[in-house]
Design a protein around this motif. Sequence first.
Motif, PDB file in Angstrom:
ATOM      1  N   GLN A 193       1.156  -1.149  -0.231  1.00 57.93           N
ATOM      2  CA  GLN A 193      -0.018  -0.015  -0.014  1.00 57.93           C
ATOM      3  C   GLN A 193       0.855   1.440   0.105  1.00 57.93           C
ATOM      4  OE1 GLN A 193      -3.052   0.135   3.022  1.00 57.93           O
ATOM      5  NE2 GLN A 193      -3.296  -2.220   2.996  1.00 57.93           N
ATOM      6  N   HIS A 194       2.352   0.789   0.277  1.00 62.35           N
ATOM      7  CA  HIS A 194       3.126   2.326   0.084  1.00 62.35           C
ATOM      8  C   HIS A 194       4.319   1.920  -0.227  1.00 62.35           C
ATOM      9  CE1 HIS A 194       4.385   0.029   3.533  1.00 62.35           C
ATOM     10  NE2 HIS A 194       3.078  -0.040   3.842  1.00 62.35           N
ATOM     11  N   ILE A 195       5.237   2.838  -0.162  1.00 59.73           N
ATOM     12  CA  ILE A 195       6.675   2.720  -0.476  1.00 59.73           C
ATOM     13  C   ILE A 195       7.197   1.517   0.443  1.00 59.73           C
ATOM     14  CG2 ILE A 195       7.683   4.355   1.075  1.00 59.73           C
ATOM     15  CD1 ILE A 195       9.356   5.441  -1.006  1.00 59.73           C
ATOM     16  N   GLY A 196       8.353   0.844   0.154  1.00 65.95           N
ATOM     17  CA  GLY A 196       8.697  -0.293   0.884  1.00 65.95           C
ATOM     18  C   GLY A 196       8.334  -1.570   0.475  1.00 65.95           C
ATOM     19  N   ALA A 197       8.484  -2.467   1.114  1.00 66.10           N
ATOM     20  CA  ALA A 197       8.114  -4.011   0.750  1.00 66.10           C
ATOM     21  C   ALA A 197       6.821  -4.409   1.231  1.00 66.10           C
ATOM     22  CB  ALA A 197       9.176  -4.863   1.538  1.00 66.10           C
ATOM     23  N   PRO A 198       6.033  -5.165   0.699  1.00 63.63           N
ATOM     24  CA  PRO A 198       4.757  -5.440   0.820  1.00 63.63           C
ATOM     25  C   PRO A 198       4.785  -6.330   2.402  1.00 63.63           C
ATOM     26  CG  PRO A 198       5.317  -6.194  -1.359  1.00 63.63           C
ATOM     27  CD  PRO A 198       6.672  -5.886  -0.808  1.00 63.63           C
ATOM     28  N   ALA A 199       3.608  -6.456   2.806  1.00 64.32           N
ATOM     29  CA  ALA A 199       3.349  -7.165   3.958  1.00 64.32           C
ATOM     30  C   ALA A 199       3.212  -8.566   3.614  1.00 64.32           C
ATOM     31  CB  ALA A 199       2.053  -6.595   4.745  1.00 64.32           C
ATOM     32  N   LEU A 200       3.126  -9.517   4.289  1.00 68.02           N
ATOM     33  CA  LEU A 200       3.311 -10.872   4.164  1.00 68.02           C
ATOM     34  C   LEU A 200       1.935 -11.727   4.838  1.00 68.02           C
ATOM     35  CD1 LEU A 200       6.884 -11.761   4.678  1.00 68.02           C
ATOM     36  CD2 LEU A 200       5.832 -11.331   2.549  1.00 68.02           C
ATOM     37  N   PRO A 201       0.936 -12.159   3.971  1.00 73.07           N
ATOM     38  CA  PRO A 201      -0.435 -12.579   4.619  1.00 73.07           C
ATOM     39  C   PRO A 201      -0.120 -13.678   5.618  1.00 73.07           C
ATOM     40  CG  PRO A 201      -0.454 -12.404   2.188  1.00 73.07           C
ATOM     41  CD  PRO A 201       0.932 -12.318   2.419  1.00 73.07           C
ATOM     42  N   VAL A 202      -0.863 -13.807   6.759  1.00 75.38           N
ATOM     43  CA  VAL A 202      -0.857 -14.760   7.862  1.00 75.38           C
ATOM     44  C   VAL A 202      -2.157 -15.346   8.100  1.00 75.38           C
ATOM     45  CG1 VAL A 202       1.401 -13.435   9.160  1.00 75.38           C
ATOM     46  CG2 VAL A 202      -1.110 -12.807   9.579  1.00 75.38           C
ATOM     47  N   VAL A 203      -3.139 -14.844   6.976  1.00 76.27           N
ATOM     48  CA  VAL A 203      -4.298 -15.877   7.093  1.00 76.27           C
ATOM     49  C   VAL A 203      -4.279 -16.473   5.636  1.00 76.27           C
ATOM     50  CG1 VAL A 203      -5.520 -14.026   8.602  1.00 76.27           C
ATOM     51  CG2 VAL A 203      -5.456 -13.661   6.241  1.00 76.27           C
ATOM     52  N   VAL A 210     -11.926 -13.719  10.426  1.00 67.51           N
ATOM     53  CA  VAL A 210     -11.196 -12.707  11.118  1.00 67.51           C
ATOM     54  C   VAL A 210     -12.055 -11.577  11.627  1.00 67.51           C
ATOM     55  CG1 VAL A 210      -9.287 -13.074   9.525  1.00 67.51           C
ATOM     56  CG2 VAL A 210     -10.959 -11.412   8.765  1.00 67.51           C
ATOM     57  N   GLU A 211     -11.475 -11.129  12.646  1.00 69.00           N
ATOM     58  CA  GLU A 211     -12.113  -9.965  13.268  1.00 69.00           C
ATOM     59  C   GLU A 211     -11.627  -8.674  12.963  1.00 69.00           C
ATOM     60  OE1 GLU A 211     -14.972 -10.364  15.192  1.00 69.00           O
ATOM     61  OE2 GLU A 211     -14.690 -12.392  14.676  1.00 69.00           O
ATOM     62  N   ARG A 212     -12.268  -7.505  13.092  1.00 72.78           N
ATOM     63  CA  ARG A 212     -11.688  -6.204  12.839  1.00 72.78           C
ATOM     64  C   ARG A 212     -10.523  -5.850  13.859  1.00 72.78           C
ATOM     65  NH1 ARG A 212     -15.289  -0.734  13.124  1.00 72.78           N
ATOM     66  NH2 ARG A 212     -13.727   0.590  14.010  1.00 72.78           N
ATOM     67  N   GLY A 213      -9.334  -5.338  13.105  1.00 66.21           N
ATOM     68  CA  GLY A 213      -8.287  -5.129  13.990  1.00 66.21           C
ATOM     69  C   GLY A 213      -7.401  -6.459  14.150  1.00 66.21           C
ATOM     70  N   GLN A 214      -7.807  -7.493  13.507  1.00 66.47           N
ATOM     71  CA  GLN A 214      -6.684  -8.745  13.815  1.00 66.47           C
ATOM     72  C   GLN A 214      -5.682  -8.414  12.466  1.00 66.47           C
ATOM     73  OE1 GLN A 214      -9.017 -12.392  13.639  1.00 66.47           O
ATOM     74  NE2 GLN A 214      -7.159 -13.514  12.662  1.00 66.47           N
ATOM     75  N   LEU A 215      -4.426  -8.948  12.839  1.00 66.07           N
ATOM     76  CA  LEU A 215      -3.436  -9.059  11.994  1.00 66.07           C
ATOM     77  C   LEU A 215      -3.557  -9.877  10.917  1.00 66.07           C
ATOM     78  CD1 LEU A 215      -0.619  -7.795  11.596  1.00 66.07           C
ATOM     79  CD2 LEU A 215       0.387  -9.993  12.602  1.00 66.07           C
ATOM     80  N   ILE A 216      -3.708  -9.437   9.651  1.00 68.69           N
ATOM     81  CA  ILE A 216      -3.825 -10.549   8.497  1.00 68.69           C
ATOM     82  C   ILE A 216      -2.652 -10.330   7.465  1.00 68.69           C
ATOM     83  CG2 ILE A 216      -6.273 -10.211   8.468  1.00 68.69           C
ATOM     84  CD1 ILE A 216      -5.984  -8.152   6.213  1.00 68.69           C
ATOM     85  N   ALA A 217      -1.638  -9.401   7.811  1.00 70.48           N
ATOM     86  CA  ALA A 217      -0.387  -9.480   7.067  1.00 70.48           C
ATOM     87  C   ALA A 217       0.700  -8.810   7.729  1.00 70.48           C
ATOM     88  CB  ALA A 217      -0.617  -8.857   5.549  1.00 70.48           C
ATOM     89  N   LYS A 218       1.930  -9.515   7.987  1.00 73.41           N
ATOM     90  CA  LYS A 218       2.936  -9.140   8.739  1.00 73.41           C
ATOM     91  C   LYS A 218       3.868  -8.301   7.976  1.00 73.41           C
ATOM     92  CE  LYS A 218       5.231 -11.636  11.757  1.00 73.41           C
ATOM     93  NZ  LYS A 218       5.854 -12.785  12.450  1.00 73.41           N
ATOM     94  N   ALA A 219       4.489  -7.179   8.552  1.00 75.77           N
ATOM     95  CA  ALA A 219       5.438  -6.449   7.971  1.00 75.77           C
ATOM     96  C   ALA A 219       6.623  -7.359   7.403  1.00 75.77           C
ATOM     97  CB  ALA A 219       6.129  -5.318   8.921  1.00 75.77           C
ATOM     98  N   ALA A 220       7.194  -7.081   6.305  1.00 73.72           N
ATOM     99  CA  ALA A 220       8.305  -7.981   5.955  1.00 73.72           C
ATOM    100  C   ALA A 220       9.393  -7.563   6.804  1.00 73.72           C
ATOM    101  CB  ALA A 220       8.653  -7.851   4.474  1.00 73.72           C
ATOM    102  N   GLU A 221      10.287  -8.702   7.434  1.00 77.32           N
ATOM    103  CA  GLU A 221      11.278  -8.422   8.287  1.00 77.32           C
ATOM    104  C   GLU A 221      12.480  -7.685   7.380  1.00 77.32           C
ATOM    105  OE1 GLU A 221      12.891 -11.719  11.047  1.00 77.32           O
ATOM    106  OE2 GLU A 221      10.754 -12.162  11.239  1.00 77.32           O
ATOM    107  N   GLY A 222      12.948  -6.862   8.224  1.00 78.02           N
ATOM    108  CA  GLY A 222      14.449  -6.181   8.109  1.00 78.02           C
ATOM    109  C   GLY A 222      14.215  -5.249   6.782  1.00 78.02           C
ATOM    110  N   LYS A 223      12.908  -4.897   6.442  1.00 75.45           N
ATOM    111  CA  LYS A 223      12.634  -4.232   5.267  1.00 75.45           C
ATOM    112  C   LYS A 223      11.885  -3.020   5.607  1.00 75.45           C
ATOM    113  CE  LYS A 223      13.300  -7.892   1.804  1.00 75.45           C
ATOM    114  NZ  LYS A 223      12.506  -8.394   1.144  1.00 75.45           N
ATOM    115  N   PRO A 224      11.768  -1.796   5.012  1.00 76.66           N
ATOM    116  CA  PRO A 224      10.656  -0.879   5.439  1.00 76.66           C
ATOM    117  C   PRO A 224       9.434  -1.467   4.905  1.00 76.66           C
ATOM    118  CG  PRO A 224      12.338   0.247   4.050  1.00 76.66           C
ATOM    119  CD  PRO A 224      12.656  -1.486   3.899  1.00 76.66           C
ATOM    120  N   SER A 225       8.626  -1.840   5.789  1.00 79.27           N
ATOM    121  CA  SER A 225       7.230  -2.456   5.570  1.00 79.27           C
ATOM    122  C   SER A 225       6.309  -2.324   6.910  1.00 79.27           C
ATOM    123  CB  SER A 225       7.657  -3.914   5.444  1.00 79.27           C
ATOM    124  OG  SER A 225       6.462  -4.585   4.971  1.00 79.27           O
ATOM    125  N   ALA A 226       5.060  -2.638   6.718  1.00 80.78           N
ATOM    126  CA  ALA A 226       4.087  -2.423   7.875  1.00 80.78           C
ATOM    127  C   ALA A 226       3.078  -3.236   7.687  1.00 80.78           C
ATOM    128  CB  ALA A 226       3.627  -0.868   7.538  1.00 80.78           C
TER     129      ALA A 226
END
Length: 446
Positions: A391-401, A407-423
Amino acid sequence: MSLLDKVFAAGLVGEGGAGFPTHIKLNCKVEYLLLNAAECEPLLHTDKYLLRNFAGEILDALKETAALVEASRVFIAVKGVNTREIASLEKAIAEKKSSVQIFKLDNYYPAGDEQMLVYDITGRVVPPGQIPLTVGAVVSNAATMLHIYDALSGKPLTHKYLTVAGRVNKSAVLKVPIGTSYAECIAACGGPSIGGYYIVGGGPMMGRVFPGAEAENLSVTKTTSGILVLPAEGNFVARTEALSVRHILARAKAACIQCSFCSDLCPRRLIGHTLYPSKVMRKMALQDFNKPLAADDITRQALICCECGVCETFACPMGLSPRQVNKYVKQRLKGEKFEQKEPLSPSPLRPYRKIAPKKIMARMGLLEEYSHWNEDYRDLEPKKVRIPCSQHIGAPALPVVSAGDRVERGQLIAKAAEGKPSANIHASISGRVAQVDSVIVIEGGA
Ligand code: SF4
Ligand code: SF4
């Protein structure tokens, strides 16, 4: 958990631009913390809404953020013409006995450009290609600061405030779950009020332009500040959109009269950066488009163009597009670096060359859109969201679902890529995951 950890967990990114992850940006020590509430893109009203309604929350977040970055000077930059927003901030500052200062910006475009803002407030020029940290400042925008407030209590970023305006029947600031379709946002504002139209994601000056049909598939991301419906004919955005790069370059060859107005009014040039769009235009006029473009002191100047559009929407008397030419040169010179050789001396003429947004809108044929704003607010809760992992500059997040998960609202569905600018990315509605690839689709109520 530290504030930085909370910001990381909440998945915050800069909501005013390219979306750099906030936990990386705020991992610094500075003298100045600047809140950018200039909202200089002419048709947008989101930041003004936030200042009027959440001044206290923004101040609380600023206090915590200032402590984190050890800033001794904290400013909220807002245009002096925005008197209601200033009154709201002054009330909150008095109530909280806050030491935050309001900096009243002149009403010009692009007052919200980070480099302009830092210079206006601190008198320091950020060198070309550098970030405000170079001169002891960090800049955050109003929406990001409000979401830092939420992150303080462990609330992740799931919703966006954005402006829907232009040729819609009932323009408004909307609060929508991330992943809501542009089509639903426009429908919530009464739909388009005209037949042929373009959609702009963002503001009219720097937003991305899409044909109406293409926009149906787009969804709101963490960096969507606005959705504009603009007429397909009779305005600058539409005219430029219809031209190919080859056509734009051919026009530059044929019609650039080297008047230098584009260089004289270039905001980056006016703070001292060595950027002369007129010289780049001349260079390109002499260039054979089919031959490789050499990187030299002139062509490299295009690399420091922020693509604000002042040169093409306001300065050029021949209707040419130095910005588009700079964009083209940037692509051809990918990997090259610009070196500032001249002293960074702002022009003494800068105060006289600030351009009022209304004048630019008039030149762009968007005065009607600029004049009509229906001040309204709506919450939107769609039944389905499509949330991009990038969704932004940097590495894509990695899905965890996976598809089929509940899923419930607010639940983590994709984790920031490790060691890179990510969210991190969180579910913006509760429901069943219907699709997981580069986009995570959630169907509510399932
Ligand atoms: S778009 Fe034009 S006015 Fe803006 S920074 Fe680039 S050259 Fe200067
Ligand atoms: S303002 Fe237009 S005509 Fe004048 S130098 Fe720039 S591009 Fe050429």
